[in-house]
Scaffold this active site. Sequence first.
Site, mmCIF file in Angstrom:
data_model
loop_
_atom_site.group_PDB
_atom_site.id
_atom_site.type_symbol
_atom_site.label_atom_id
_atom_site.label_comp_id
_atom_site.label_asym_id
_atom_site.label_seq_id
_atom_site.Cartn_x
_atom_site.Cartn_y
_atom_site.Cartn_z
ATOM 1 C CG ASN A 9 -1.674 1.243 1.438
ATOM 2 O OD1 ASN A 9 -1.824 2.037 0.507
ATOM 3 N ND2 ASN A 9 -2.203 1.452 2.635
ATOM 4 C CE LYS A 11 0.321 3.436 4.877
ATOM 5 N NZ LYS A 11 0.161 3.590 6.289
ATOM 6 C CG HIS A 97 -5.803 1.716 5.114
ATOM 7 N ND1 HIS A 97 -5.358 2.631 6.044
ATOM 8 C CD2 HIS A 97 -4.778 0.843 4.915
ATOM 9 C CE1 HIS A 97 -4.106 2.328 6.375
ATOM 10 N NE2 HIS A 97 -3.729 1.253 5.715
ATOM 11 C CD GLU A 99 -2.959 5.332 6.801
ATOM 12 O OE1 GLU A 99 -2.954 5.398 5.558
ATOM 13 O OE2 GLU A 99 -2.025 4.834 7.448
ATOM 14 C CD GLU A 169 -3.630 -2.774 7.318
ATOM 15 O OE1 GLU A 169 -2.497 -2.996 6.882
ATOM 16 O OE2 GLU A 169 -4.263 -1.739 7.067
ATOM 17 N N GLY A 175 2.270 2.031 10.765
ATOM 18 C CA GLY A 175 3.189 3.162 10.614
ATOM 19 C C GLY A 175 3.868 3.566 11.909
ATOM 20 C CB SER A 215 5.143 -1.985 11.923
ATOM 21 O OG SER A 215 4.677 -0.675 12.170
HETATM 22 C C1 PEP Z 1 -0.740 -0.057 5.855
HETATM 23 O O1 PEP Z 1 -0.619 0.982 5.253
HETATM 24 O O2 PEP Z 1 -1.725 -0.774 5.646
HETATM 25 C C2 PEP Z 1 0.296 -0.443 6.815
HETATM 26 C C3 PEP Z 1 0.178 -1.579 7.442
HETATM 27 O O3 PEP Z 1 1.352 0.427 6.990
HETATM 28 P P1 PEP Z 1 2.764 0.092 7.692
HETATM 29 O O4 PEP Z 1 3.275 -1.189 7.120
HETATM 30 O O5 PEP Z 1 3.631 1.265 7.367
HETATM 31 O O6 PEP Z 1 2.501 -0.040 9.171
#
Ligand code: PEP
Length: 257
Positions: A9, A11, A97, A99, A169, A175, A215
Amino acid sequence: MRKTIIAGNWKMYKTIVEAIELSNGLKREFYKLDNQGIEVVLCPPFTALSEVNEVITESEIKLGAQDCYWKDEGAFTGEVSCKMIKDAGCQFVIIGHSERRQFFAETNDTVNKKVKAALASGLTPIMCVGEMLAEREAGKTFQVLEGHVRGGLRDVSAEDAAKIVIAYEPVWAIGTGKTATPDQAQEAHKYIRDLLVKMYNKDVAGSIRIQYGGSVKPENTIDLMKQPDVDGALVGGASLQVESFSVIVKKASEVVK
Ligand code: PEP
């Protein structure tokens, strides 16, 4: 047997030129990898979908968008439909997601509309679910997951549900550099799978792939992917460089379950 799926992803990162460079680099790496038995999906920003599609067209890498709207067309300024996303070369679309839930008022209801629209247009939804830190600390993780899964899949038939991908998630791990432990991930994935058995049946629940996201890095990939109900990863930060993302894919492809 569920095929492991690793999705990147991107973003709101990468201009068109940068996206072409990254996808070219990944294409070169994946030609070297024996990534049989593993599915790799890139989810660039909308502006770079067509260009990335051109780069990966003769490879096994697949393309996904990061969001969609549930109408095919109309006066919906700023929105992008599933039909348009397919037209740009996508087979996947990330929906719900955290976000988008946090900053753009996404709800279980809008997630549900988008999941149904994606399925109707032949796209595979990657439906994101996961609890915030306060919810985990209050012992509400399973309650939140149940709301996200039941709400997102409301009125989705068993036949359609079998086609989707779910990304677990935990918001506190996205992040932040804090990864869920393999045990925490497995516990949540198992909870989701058991819930899918109740909502549908064992066959459907057994065919839905559940990715872990939060992460994911080269160093923690193997331990996470070894968990019986972890069927892949949704990767944010570490998907933005050729080196880290290709190592994650390589490590995931080495895990035999
Ligand atoms: C994501 O954007 O879905 C995500 C898991 O980000 P990160 O790997 O940076 O934590």
